[in-house]
Design an enzyme around this catalytic site. Structure first.
Site, PDB file in Angstrom:
ATOM      1  N   HIS A 211       0.860  -1.198   0.000  1.00 38.88           N
ATOM      2  CA  HIS A 211       0.000   0.000   0.000  1.00 38.88           C
ATOM      3  C   HIS A 211       0.888   1.237   0.000  1.00 38.88           C
ATOM      4  O   HIS A 211       1.299   1.713   1.057  1.00 38.88           O
ATOM      5  CB  HIS A 211      -0.918  -0.039   1.231  1.00 38.88           C
TER       6      HIS A 211
ATOM      7  N   HIS B  90       1.322   4.877  -2.378  1.00 34.60           N
ATOM      8  CA  HIS B  90       0.979   5.749  -3.505  1.00 34.60           C
ATOM      9  C   HIS B  90       2.271   6.418  -3.946  1.00 34.60           C
ATOM     10  O   HIS B  90       2.878   7.158  -3.154  1.00 34.60           O
ATOM     11  CB  HIS B  90      -0.040   6.804  -3.079  1.00 34.60           C
TER      12      HIS B  90
ATOM     13  N   GLU C 253     -11.305   3.145   5.692  1.00 32.96           N
ATOM     14  CA  GLU C 253     -10.294   4.035   6.276  1.00 32.96           C
ATOM     15  C   GLU C 253     -11.083   5.080   7.075  1.00 32.96           C
ATOM     16  O   GLU C 253     -11.014   5.134   8.296  1.00 32.96           O
ATOM     17  CB  GLU C 253      -9.453   4.691   5.175  1.00 32.96           C
TER      18      GLU C 253
HETATM   19  N1  HPA Z   1      -6.566   7.284   1.211  1.00 37.16           N
HETATM   20  C1  HPA Z   1      -7.265   7.586   0.107  1.00 37.16           C
HETATM   21  N2  HPA Z   1      -6.700   8.083  -0.972  1.00 37.16           N
HETATM   22  C2  HPA Z   1      -5.392   8.276  -0.986  1.00 37.16           C
HETATM   23  C3  HPA Z   1      -4.618   8.004   0.128  1.00 37.16           C
HETATM   24  C4  HPA Z   1      -5.236   7.456   1.274  1.00 37.16           C
HETATM   25  O1  HPA Z   1      -4.625   7.156   2.310  1.00 37.16           O
HETATM   26  N3  HPA Z   1      -3.344   8.335  -0.206  1.00 37.16           N
HETATM   27  C5  HPA Z   1      -3.367   8.792  -1.468  1.00 37.16           C
HETATM   28  N4  HPA Z   1      -4.610   8.777  -1.944  1.00 37.16           N
HETATM   29 ZN    ZN Z   2      -3.718   4.749   0.533  1.00 35.09          ZN
END
Ligand code: HPA
Ligand code: ZN
Length: 334
Positions: free
Chosen positions: A16, A18, A199
């Site tokens: 995970h 980005h 989340e």
């Molecule tokens: N959550 C949702 N979208 C995202 C995140 C995240 O933690 N990081 C980058 N885009």
């Molecule tokens: Zn993320």
């Protein structure tokens, strides 16, 4: 073995991450200068001061702003290569990175520019440090499903380089069901699927991601603990959660690391992994996430090794590669 030493020696997979979230302010300034793009901050210190977030959206606003300086292939190469160097330092031997094509194509940067820069860096990272990798394309959930279809179309010439599709950006108000059709098409084309769910969003979003998007892993998923039936299913299906502890603190999902539910989930039998999410914004790469979590939650050496083993089991590596890495992890307990 001391915790810190164990974490350092453990081979790990990151599931995970980005790539745009690994954009360190120093590199941001360098690229902005090179591209003659103005940024609203005067110094690296000023940028870092702005990295104080109240929730996911307050982070996303600044994250998309930072990405605006990325214009040409070399920018995406430098961004990715800098992250791989951190992987090497932290003994992350395999990484499955997310990228957000729409953040770039909507500014007029071609899909090809983005993917080619990332791919070249991953190839060099493999050659230089032996780091294996996969690329996952994320759709921005605050945009329409129609826009996601367009992005899937743009990805077609690069299908062999992209192992799966995911879903990120603003969660609440943009449930997985909004993307049911485009995920179905992606699966029909041979992509694996993952999605951010639980989340900030409720357990219902995790159910949707499992049932409608048919995901292979849940990104974050920490709010699953609120729904006993859901937890039972996650355990039964051996569904992995890609948990990002430092991210969860920075975005106020939990107040402190001591309040994090990672150990509770792990002890209930959930396949939990540790990941850095957007390390340039959240204060630490992989080992920092492991170390701070281990300390706050008093993780045992066995639990730390289990988390690393989980990262390989939940990865999209070949079964032979998984076996080799898991053996290396378990050897550290002897
Ligand atoms: N959550 C949702 N979208 C995202 C995140 C995240 O933690 N990081 C980058 N885009
Ligand atoms: Zn993320």
């Amino acid at each position: 073995m001391k915790t810190k030493q164990l974490i350092k020696k453990l081979p790990k997979a990151e599931l995970h991450l980005h790539i745009e979230g690994s954009f360190e302010p120093e590199l941001m300034f360098k690229i902005a200068k090179r591209n003659k793009v103005k940024i609203r901050f005067k110094s690296v210190a000023e940028v870092k001061k702005a990295y104080a977030f109240d929730n996911l959206q307050s982070f996303l606003d600044i994250y998309y702003e930072g990405a605006k300086v990325l214009l040409v292939e070399n920018d995406f190469y430098d961004l990715t290569f800098a992250y791989l160097k951190k992987c090497h330092e932290d003994n992350v031997v395999h990484t499955e990175i997310f990228f957000d094509p729409q953040t770039h194509t909507d500014r007029g940067v071609p899909f090809k520019t983005v993917i080619t820069g990332i791919k070249k860096a991953l190839k060099d990272g493999k050659k230089k440090w032996g780091i294996t990798s996969h690329i996952i394309l994320c759709f921005l959930r605050h945009l329409s499903e129609e826009a996601a279809f367009k992005t899937l179309e743009q990805a077609r010439p690069y299908k062999k380089d992209i192992i799966g599709v995911g879903l990120d950006s603003s969660e609440v108000g943009h449930p997985p069901s909004k993307f049911q059709k485009v995920f179905e098409q992606a699966r029909n084309e041979g992509y694996l699927t993952v999605a951010h769910a639980g989340e900030e969003g409720p357990p219902a979003y995790i159910w949707e991601a499992l049932d409608l998007l048919k995901i292979k892993r849940i990104d974050h998923g920490v709010r699953s603990i609120e729904d006993k039936k859901l937890i039972d299913r996650i355990i039964k299906e051996k569904m992995a959660l890609t948990v990002c502890p430092l991210s969860n603190i920075k975005l106020r999902v939990f107040n402190t690391l001591k309040d994090h539910n990672l150990k509770k989930l792990l002890n209930q039998g959930v396949k939990v992994t540790i990941n850095s999410d957007d390390p340039a914004y959240f204060g630490g790469y992989m080992n920092q996430n492991f170390e701070e979590t281990a300390e706050a939650l008093k993780l045992t050496n066995e639990e730390i090794v289990t988390i690393a083993v989980n990262s390989f089991e939940a990865s999209f590596m070949s079964e032979a590669q998984k076996k080799k890495r898991i053996k290396q992890c378990l050897a550290l307990l002897k």
